[in-house]
Enzyme design. Structure first.
Site, short mmCIF file in Angstrom:
data_model
loop_
_atom_site.label_atom_id
_atom_site.label_comp_id
_atom_site.label_asym_id
_atom_site.label_seq_id
_atom_site.Cartn_x
_atom_site.Cartn_y
_atom_site.Cartn_z
N ASP A 11 0.88 -1.18 0.00
CA ASP A 11 0.00 0.00 0.00
C ASP A 11 0.91 1.22 0.00
OD1 ASP A 11 -2.39 1.61 0.37
OD2 ASP A 11 -1.83 1.82 2.46
N SER A 12 0.31 2.39 -0.17
CA SER A 12 1.10 3.62 -0.08
C SER A 12 1.58 3.86 1.36
CB SER A 12 0.25 4.81 -0.53
OG SER A 12 -0.85 4.96 0.35
N CYS A 75 -4.39 -1.48 -1.82
CA CYS A 75 -4.57 -0.04 -2.02
C CYS A 75 -5.50 0.15 -3.22
CB CYS A 75 -3.20 0.58 -2.31
SG CYS A 75 -3.25 2.32 -2.75
N GLU A 153 -2.12 8.21 8.44
CA GLU A 153 -0.67 7.95 8.49
C GLU A 153 -0.05 8.50 9.76
OE1 GLU A 153 1.59 6.34 6.37
OE2 GLU A 153 -0.24 5.56 5.47
N CYS A 185 -11.04 3.29 0.12
CA CYS A 185 -9.61 3.50 0.38
C CYS A 185 -9.27 2.69 1.62
CB CYS A 185 -9.34 4.99 0.62
SG CYS A 185 -7.68 5.35 1.24
N HIS A 187 -7.17 3.04 3.84
CA HIS A 187 -6.88 3.79 5.07
C HIS A 187 -8.15 4.07 5.88
CE1 HIS A 187 -2.99 4.65 3.20
NE2 HIS A 187 -2.58 5.20 4.33
#
Ligand code: DGL
Length: 258
Positions: A11-12, A75, A153, A185, A187
């Site tokens: 993932d990012s 992601c 994050e 997403c 996240h």
């Protein structure tokens, strides 16, 4: 390809851990290698070319150094930008993320569905095909979640800033009478407690991670690649940036991981 090889996920950043925890819950005997591309996060507004380039680098790591047997592109944005390229370029199974628009559209009673995702995901071919095939009969309200990835994050999922942003994104959807909210997403599942403060129990929140874990299990068993060695599962985490953000999140899951 060995059944004892790990499953690779990337993932990012930390978002894919919401997928990782479902995979590990469903497949407790599997080794995993997780790569967070934190130095290049967020992916949301990057071009497809940039994301494909990053995905190739990460694939070198996951297949070259770790010989992963299956890759989960954990992601939505990277799936939208790079999965066609990855499938054509590497001879191993891939599982990508797709916003759960289909079940939301099928089960919606009000006929209005909200989708919260990155700009990159909204541009994806798969997303548009799914809309055309399964969601023609409902109204879809698309809301880019700008700023939310950065908050997750940094671990600030319960703060005032997250609450204010979510309020701004979700309140108009509630006013439009959505009964399903699709989290597009990886996240965003970490924001569910904050989202619930706004929606209460009025809407069904859909996260694709459990379905992705099921798909991983299906593909591994179909290809006879399930790990039946009986060895204790090993989980390794890597980041192109700060590994601490990963370990902070992992510590929160550890009690749930066998
Ligand atoms: N977890 C990524 C996704 O599912 C976040 C995208 C980003 O880095 O902006 O889309």
């Amino acid at each position: 390809m060995f059944s004892e090889a790990p499953i690779g996920l990337f993932d990012s950043g930390v978002g894919g851990l919401s997928v990782w925890r479902e995979v590990v819950k469903l497949l407790p005997c599997e080794h995993t290698v997780y790569y967070a591309d934190s130095a290049y996060c967020p992916y949301g507004q990057k071009s497809s070319g940039e994301i494909i380039e990053r995905s190739d680098r990460i694939m070198d790591f996951l297949t070259g150094q770790h010989q992963c047997k299956l890759i989960v592109v954990a992601c939505n944005t990277a799936t939208a930008a790079a999965i066609d390229h990855l499938r054509a370029a590497y001879p191993l199974p891939f599982v990508g993320m797709e916003p759960a628009v289909k079940p939301a559209a099928l089960h919606s009673v009000t006929g209005v569905v909200g989708v919260l995702a990155t700009q990159g995901t909204f541009k994806g071919r798969l997303y548009h095909e799914t809309l055309e095939r399964f969601a023609g009969h409902v109204q879809i309200i698309e809301q880019p979640g700008d700023g939310l990835v950065e908050l997750v994050e940094s671990g600030h999922t319960g703060g005032e800033e997250a609450q204010t942003l979510l309020e701004k994104y979700i309140r108009p959807m509630l006013q439009a009478n959505i009964d399903h909210l699709v989290l597009g997403c990886t996240h965003y599942p970490f924001l569910i407690p904050a989202i619930r403060k706004i929606t209460g129990n009025r809407v069904t929140i859909l996260d694709s991670a459990p379905a992705v874990a099921q798909r991983v299990k299906f593909l591994l068993s179909q290809d006879r690649l399930l790990n039946v060695s009986g060895d204790k599962a090993r989980h390794e985490f890597f980041s192109s940036g700060d590994i601490n953000s990963i370990t902070d999140w992992i510590c929160q899951f550890t009690p749930h991981i066998p």
